[in-house]
Write a protein that holds these residues in place. Structure first.
Motif, short mmCIF file in Angstrom:
data_model
loop_
_atom_site.label_atom_id
_atom_site.label_comp_id
_atom_site.label_asym_id
_atom_site.label_seq_id
_atom_site.Cartn_x
_atom_site.Cartn_y
_atom_site.Cartn_z
N SER A 112 0.83 -1.21 0.00
CA SER A 112 0.00 0.00 0.00
C SER A 112 0.86 1.26 0.00
O SER A 112 0.45 2.29 -0.52
CB SER A 112 -0.94 0.00 1.20
OG SER A 112 -0.27 0.38 2.39
N TYR A 113 2.07 1.18 0.56
CA TYR A 113 2.94 2.36 0.63
C TYR A 113 3.52 2.74 -0.73
O TYR A 113 4.11 3.81 -0.89
CB TYR A 113 4.09 2.14 1.63
CG TYR A 113 3.66 1.84 3.05
CD1 TYR A 113 2.39 2.19 3.52
CD2 TYR A 113 4.53 1.21 3.95
CE1 TYR A 113 2.01 1.90 4.82
CE2 TYR A 113 4.16 0.93 5.24
CZ TYR A 113 2.89 1.26 5.68
OH TYR A 113 2.51 0.98 6.96
N THR A 114 3.37 1.83 -1.71
CA THR A 114 3.85 2.16 -3.06
C THR A 114 2.85 3.06 -3.79
O THR A 114 3.13 3.52 -4.89
CB THR A 114 4.00 0.89 -3.93
OG1 THR A 114 2.70 0.30 -4.13
CG2 THR A 114 4.94 -0.14 -3.30
N GLY A 115 1.68 3.24 -3.17
CA GLY A 115 0.62 3.99 -3.85
C GLY A 115 -0.25 3.09 -4.71
O GLY A 115 -1.00 3.56 -5.55
N ALA A 116 -0.14 1.78 -4.49
CA ALA A 116 -0.92 0.81 -5.26
C ALA A 116 -2.40 1.11 -5.15
O ALA A 116 -2.88 1.62 -4.13
CB ALA A 116 -0.63 -0.60 -4.75
N GLU A 117 -3.12 0.78 -6.22
CA GLU A 117 -4.58 1.00 -6.27
C GLU A 117 -5.26 -0.09 -5.44
O GLU A 117 -5.56 -1.17 -5.94
CB GLU A 117 -5.04 0.95 -7.73
CG GLU A 117 -6.51 1.29 -7.92
CD GLU A 117 -6.95 1.16 -9.37
OE1 GLU A 117 -6.09 0.84 -10.23
OE2 GLU A 117 -8.14 1.39 -9.64
N LEU A 118 -5.46 0.20 -4.18
CA LEU A 118 -6.09 -0.75 -3.27
C LEU A 118 -7.25 -0.07 -2.55
O LEU A 118 -7.11 1.06 -2.08
CB LEU A 118 -5.09 -1.24 -2.22
CG LEU A 118 -3.95 -2.14 -2.70
CD1 LEU A 118 -2.89 -2.30 -1.61
CD2 LEU A 118 -4.50 -3.51 -3.13
N ALA A 119 -8.38 -0.75 -2.48
CA ALA A 119 -9.51 -0.20 -1.73
C ALA A 119 -9.28 -0.38 -0.23
O ALA A 119 -9.72 0.43 0.58
CB ALA A 119 -10.80 -0.90 -2.15
N GLY A 120 -8.59 -1.46 0.12
CA GLY A 120 -8.36 -1.72 1.53
C GLY A 120 -7.12 -2.55 1.76
O GLY A 120 -6.63 -3.24 0.85
N VAL A 121 -6.61 -2.47 2.98
CA VAL A 121 -5.45 -3.27 3.40
C VAL A 121 -5.79 -3.83 4.78
O VAL A 121 -6.27 -3.10 5.65
CB VAL A 121 -4.18 -2.41 3.50
CG1 VAL A 121 -3.04 -3.18 4.15
CG2 VAL A 121 -3.77 -1.90 2.13
#
Lengths: 257, 257
Positions: free
Chosen positions: B148-157
């Protein structure tokens, strides 16, 4: 016996679809104080039911708590809003609220007021007394904890943005409820050090507990009347309010299942 | 483009009632490393679906993670278990697990391995790429955060008993997922100071986050293979495992809704 169920002072019946919702003002006593609780249940559901005792914030038993009880009754729980101030007194200002809460907090009434209300619920013919959960908001969260420290027969205790007073040494052996703490992670009234001390106390007491911290939420996050400015230390937070409701429902289903 | 979806190396089809469950081993590459992920979905559900990327603990992509993916697929999610070690390698001992995890943790592969798997999921015709949640166990929880810290397109972690490494200063602006941290309150590998530092980082990043602490639970609390002795610092905790599953389901429904 000091506490006495006096009468049902008012009576309301609301039929909605298959539900037959009963709403009653219930008078009971704690010593010399006459309290006016608010009871709601669905009369069409087969009895004895799991039950919730709902404890108001420092403003007293008002519409917010009544509506919360209705939501719980719609899920099938018998719900009693307890009256910690007597005569159903509510505060018209923060100053009044502070005075009312201050007259109870830190006195024996903080516990006896809860025990009196719990007895009403436990003795109600619709209630399964082995499945009663006490929950409260702010002041009421602290009160729910204090009630559990008396050794009261509670399946669960839920604090919603409550002050997290740990049990005193002499109370530790009495705890038997399961605990769910719903906490605003940015609540300036319940800072991290208080949370940590409380967690340590529950750990030492070897009880079953969970704590959910909602990022961005401050004190009173479930209550729209708290306004929308978190910089004031108390504010409604829609996301945390919705999540806390879902988390509460899960917990109730588990401990009353 | 370094990462390439090579082929579906294996194929399984399990029909259960109305569901038509597809299980596939999916090969893809991260640079020179060939990874073997495990994909599960219900072929009878209308497409594009919300999806979950599941990251294994330090032992590698084994039965625990495969079963977890099946449970997620039964809820309607496309589920991909990512392979962070390459060739589907699993560890036969804690020593091997430590070596495998150590070769990835703290290196660029901790992020590129996740990005490669995520691309597989995002490009899958059954997946709605705006509704992808990354979740992981122990090492995998840390890996999900790093992704998620890469800026990946994720709705949730979601981190399940993961190490809570905060984002580096340069990453803070990239965070866009909602975060759910499911944490064993007695986890000696993720002590209170680490939790507090992490919470401070999420607060500073102004992201949406929740942290649920389960009293009595230590590291690896979801995994029966961790044994039943919490004094060892890692142990299965049935209550916390069940609660975490319910909390995860709520979160997925919310962020993919």
């Amino acid at each position: 016996m000091k506490r006495l169920l006096l009468c049902c002072a008012a009576f309301g019946l609301v039929t909605t679809g298959e539900a037959k919702v009963v709403e009653q003002t219930v008078e009971y006593r704690d010593g010399e104080v006459t309290c006016r609780g608010f009871l709601v249940y669905d009369d069409n559901l087969p009895g004895p039911r799991p039950a919730t005792m709902v404890i108001h914030d420092w403003t007293g038993l008002g519409d917010f708590v009544r509506d919360y009880c209705r939501r719980l009754a719609a899920l099938g729980y018998v719900a009693l809003a307890a009256d910690y101030y007597g005569q159903g007194t509510t505060a018209a200002s923060p100053q009044e609220a502070g005075k009312l809460a201050g007259a109870v907090r830190g006195t024996p009434a903080m516990r006896t007021r809860g025990s009196a209300a719990l007895a009403v619920l436990q003795q109600h013919p619709r209630v399964d007394r082995t499945k009663v959960v006490a929950l409260g908001f702010c002041f009421g969260g602290t009160a729910a904890l204090q009630l559990s420290y008396t050794g009261a027969e509670l399946a669960g205790v839920v604090s919603l943005h409550g002050g997290l007073t740990p049990p005193e040494a002499g109370d530790v052996g009495k705890l038997r409820a399961r605990y769910l703490i719903l906490h605003g992670a940015d609540d300036p009234h319940v800072p991290p050090a208080q949370v940590q001390t409380f967690e340590e106390a529950l750990r030492a007491a070897q009880v079953d507990w969970q704590l959910i911290a909602y990022g961005g939420a401050v004190h009173a996050f479930t209550n729209p009347a708290a306004g929308h400015d978190p910089s004031r230390g108390a504010a409604y937070h829609e996301g945390a309010a919705k999540r806390s409701w879902e988390h509460l429902k899960l917990f109730l289903a588990e401990v009353c299942g």
